[in-house]
Design a protein around this motif. Structure first.
Motif, PDB file in Angstrom:
ATOM      1  N   THR A 140      -3.369   5.664   5.680  1.00  8.33           N
ATOM      2  CA  THR A 140      -3.285   4.380   6.369  1.00  8.33           C
ATOM      3  C   THR A 140      -2.987   4.586   7.845  1.00  8.33           C
ATOM      4  O   THR A 140      -2.060   5.317   8.199  1.00  8.33           O
ATOM      5  CB  THR A 140      -2.179   3.498   5.763  1.00  8.33           C
ATOM      6  OG1 THR A 140      -2.368   3.379   4.360  1.00  8.33           O
ATOM      7  CG2 THR A 140      -2.209   2.100   6.383  1.00  8.33           C
ATOM      8  N   LEU A 141      -3.781   3.948   8.705  1.00  5.76           N
ATOM      9  CA  LEU A 141      -3.534   3.903  10.147  1.00  5.76           C
ATOM     10  C   LEU A 141      -3.141   2.477  10.502  1.00  5.76           C
ATOM     11  O   LEU A 141      -3.936   1.547  10.347  1.00  5.76           O
ATOM     12  CB  LEU A 141      -4.789   4.321  10.928  1.00  5.76           C
ATOM     13  CG  LEU A 141      -4.777   4.070  12.440  1.00  5.76           C
ATOM     14  CD1 LEU A 141      -3.645   4.826  13.123  1.00  5.76           C
ATOM     15  CD2 LEU A 141      -6.123   4.452  13.059  1.00  5.76           C
ATOM     16  N   ASN A 142      -1.896   2.305  10.950  1.00  8.44           N
ATOM     17  CA  ASN A 142      -1.387   0.979  11.306  1.00  8.44           C
ATOM     18  C   ASN A 142      -1.129   0.898  12.809  1.00  8.44           C
ATOM     19  O   ASN A 142      -0.296   1.651  13.334  1.00  8.44           O
ATOM     20  CB  ASN A 142      -0.075   0.680  10.577  1.00  8.44           C
ATOM     21  CG  ASN A 142      -0.228   0.620   9.076  1.00  8.44           C
ATOM     22  OD1 ASN A 142      -1.209   0.093   8.570  1.00  8.44           O
ATOM     23  ND2 ASN A 142       0.738   1.163   8.353  1.00  8.44           N
ATOM     24  N   VAL A 143      -1.832   0.013  13.506  1.00  6.96           N
ATOM     25  CA  VAL A 143      -1.508  -0.303  14.897  1.00  6.96           C
ATOM     26  C   VAL A 143      -0.780  -1.636  14.852  1.00  6.96           C
ATOM     27  O   VAL A 143      -1.381  -2.687  14.607  1.00  6.96           O
ATOM     28  CB  VAL A 143      -2.766  -0.394  15.772  1.00  6.96           C
ATOM     29  CG1 VAL A 143      -2.388  -0.747  17.213  1.00  6.96           C
ATOM     30  CG2 VAL A 143      -3.542   0.916  15.740  1.00  6.96           C
ATOM     31  N   THR A 144       0.536  -1.606  15.056  1.00  9.63           N
ATOM     32  CA  THR A 144       1.352  -2.799  14.846  1.00  9.63           C
ATOM     33  C   THR A 144       1.670  -3.559  16.122  1.00  9.63           C
ATOM     34  O   THR A 144       2.199  -4.665  16.063  1.00  9.63           O
ATOM     35  CB  THR A 144       2.671  -2.423  14.155  1.00  9.63           C
ATOM     36  OG1 THR A 144       3.413  -1.524  14.992  1.00  9.63           O
ATOM     37  CG2 THR A 144       2.414  -1.756  12.804  1.00  9.63           C
ATOM     38  N   GLN A 145       1.365  -2.964  17.274  1.00  9.77           N
ATOM     39  CA  GLN A 145       1.599  -3.674  18.540  1.00  9.77           C
ATOM     40  C   GLN A 145       0.825  -2.996  19.656  1.00  9.77           C
ATOM     41  O   GLN A 145       0.749  -1.771  19.714  1.00  9.77           O
ATOM     42  CB  GLN A 145       3.088  -3.678  18.887  1.00  9.77           C
ATOM     43  CG  GLN A 145       3.408  -4.404  20.208  1.00  9.77           C
ATOM     44  CD  GLN A 145       4.900  -4.415  20.492  1.00  9.77           C
ATOM     45  OE1 GLN A 145       5.716  -4.539  19.585  1.00  9.77           O
ATOM     46  NE2 GLN A 145       5.267  -4.272  21.755  1.00  9.77           N
ATOM     47  N   SER A 146       0.233  -3.808  20.527  1.00  8.69           N
ATOM     48  CA  SER A 146      -0.375  -3.268  21.742  1.00  8.69           C
ATOM     49  C   SER A 146      -0.303  -4.337  22.822  1.00  8.69           C
ATOM     50  O   SER A 146      -0.256  -5.532  22.536  1.00  8.69           O
ATOM     51  CB  SER A 146      -1.838  -2.864  21.510  1.00  8.69           C
ATOM     52  OG  SER A 146      -2.676  -3.997  21.523  1.00  8.69           O
ATOM     53  N   GLY A 147      -0.299  -3.877  24.068  1.00  5.60           N
ATOM     54  CA  GLY A 147      -0.291  -4.798  25.192  1.00  5.60           C
ATOM     55  C   GLY A 147      -1.624  -4.790  25.924  1.00  5.60           C
ATOM     56  O   GLY A 147      -1.688  -5.121  27.108  1.00  5.60           O
ATOM     57  N   GLY A 148      -2.694  -4.433  25.222  1.00  2.00           N
ATOM     58  CA  GLY A 148      -4.020  -4.378  25.818  1.00  2.00           C
ATOM     59  C   GLY A 148      -5.051  -4.068  24.761  1.00  2.00           C
ATOM     60  O   GLY A 148      -4.841  -4.338  23.575  1.00  2.00           O
ATOM     61  N   ALA A 149      -6.158  -3.513  25.183  1.00  2.00           N
ATOM     62  CA  ALA A 149      -7.257  -3.227  24.265  1.00  2.00           C
ATOM     63  C   ALA A 149      -6.837  -2.259  23.165  1.00  2.00           C
ATOM     64  O   ALA A 149      -5.956  -1.430  23.350  1.00  2.00           O
ATOM     65  CB  ALA A 149      -8.437  -2.655  25.037  1.00  2.00           C
ATOM     66  N   VAL A 150      -7.500  -2.398  22.013  1.00  2.72           N
ATOM     67  CA  VAL A 150      -7.248  -1.516  20.881  1.00  2.72           C
ATOM     68  C   VAL A 150      -8.568  -0.905  20.425  1.00  2.72           C
ATOM     69  O   VAL A 150      -9.553  -1.621  20.208  1.00  2.72           O
ATOM     70  CB  VAL A 150      -6.609  -2.266  19.700  1.00  2.72           C
ATOM     71  CG1 VAL A 150      -6.463  -1.336  18.491  1.00  2.72           C
ATOM     72  CG2 VAL A 150      -5.255  -2.832  20.089  1.00  2.72           C
TER      73      VAL A 150
END
Length: 345
Positions: free
Chosen positions: A275-285
């Motif tokens: 599992t790859l979890n991106v839980t927060q970003s302040g821009g592009a993902v």
């Protein structure tokens, strides 16, 4: 700036339990080095424990849980709606909301939180043997500690009763400890070679702003082998864009990435990632993974940036837009399994 007591209160807010000895010392030191509470108040939401408690839950559920953990009561309707709106539009992170609710406590809530913090510190202090320090780990131990702390309210008699049983509470938590609990490894600014245990290890890499300089602990030359167990690699960057590619990572089942700016993550060549979890970003993902890896993206504040996933197995994207703000496109490409995209404004 956050104090030792404030860090203890953040453990209470997020998890409803007392801090572990090493965790309290580590995060207190991080605040001292960074001279800012911002170094830690958002870090808890990148933890495996946070994911276990709140993954897939609504922002309403998260806000109400913060109130219950801090004060032992449900949120009032106005507070529930206000803080949920802040999370939905990306104005505040979970850490910012938890901190604001904590410092804004009034009347009986002040007493309840003060009593809980006193009890929690007594619990942490009571772990004064190697077996206790190591044994306070895992979901079962946390559940025991949470149940004990929940008995403490604004009534001073409940604090007195809890303090009288603190040694028993520690013993119960240690006895309930998850036998599969592993170790926590903190990556350094040097080239790290990590070999995990047979348990469920946690490996943490950070990029913090310390005295005006960026200190990055996860690098392309690091070698990480999670070993047996269900292991987690957490990458936290509170300052700059994250670009996670390359590196030698194997036998790590869960990757959690939380960034203050854009996030680029490619775990295709990492072996064993489930599992790859991106839980927060302040821009592009941009999240790319092998066909055997689930991809979950949430908590992105895109602005003009785009959100794109490439390959992966089952892919889930949850995005709360900001009213009146034009944002970049969302695209899911080449998923081998089920796809779920949920957007709100």
């Amino acid at each position: 700036m956050a104090t030792n007591t404030d860090i203890q209160k953040m453990y209470i807010a997020y998890f409803g339990r007392a801090a572990d000895v090493s965790g309290l010392a580590y995060w207190t030191n991080q605040v001292t080095l960074a001279n800012s509470s911002e170094a830690v108040i958002n870090a808890f939401s990148a933890s495996a424990e946070y994911a276990d408690n709140y993954a897939g839950k609504s922002n309403e559920f998260i806000v109400n849980s913060l109130y219950n953990n801090l004060f032992g009561r449900d949120a009032e309707v106005d507070g529930l709606l206000y803080w949920t709106a802040k999370l939905n539009d990306g104005t505040f992170s979970v850490g910012n909301v938890a901190w604001a609710i904590m410092v804004g406590a009034q009347n009986e809530d002040v007493l309840a939180l003060g009593n809980k913090a006193t009890a929690a510190q007594a619990f942490t202090d009571a772990m004064d043997t190697t077996d206790e320090i190591i044994g306070y780990s895992g979901a079962d131990a946390a559940a025991e500690a949470k149940a004990w702390l929940a008995t403490v309210t604004d009534d001073s008699a409940t604090l007195t009763a809890a303090l009288a049983t603190v040694d028993t509470a520690v013993a119960d938590a240690v006895a309930a400890s998850d036998v599969n609990a592993g170790q926590t490894f903190m990556l350094t600014t040097n080239v790290d070679t990590i070999t995990g245990t047979a348990g469920n290890d946690i490996i943490i890499g950070e990029d913090l702003q310390l005295n005006g300089a960026n200190i990055q602990s996860f690098g392309a030359l690091d070698s990480i082998d999670g070993g047996a167990g269900a292991d987690t690699l957490k990458i936290l960057d509170q300052n700059n864009a994250i670009n996670v590619a390359g590196s030698n990572v194997s036998n790590v089942e869960t990757v959690i990435i939380q960034g203050a700016a854009a996030v680029t993550a490619n775990t295709t060549n990492w072996t064993g990632v489930e599992t790859l979890n991106v839980t927060q970003s302040g821009g592009a993902v941009a999240a790319t993974a092998a066909a055997t890896t689930d991809i979950n993206v949430s908590g992105a504040v895109l602005g003009a940036g785009t959100l794109a996933t490439t390959n992966g197995k089952d892919v889930s994207v949850t995005h709360a837009g900001v009213n009146g703000t034009a944002e970049g496109a969302i695209s899911v490409n080449g998923a081998a399994g089920a796809v779920s995209v949920t957007t709100t404004n």
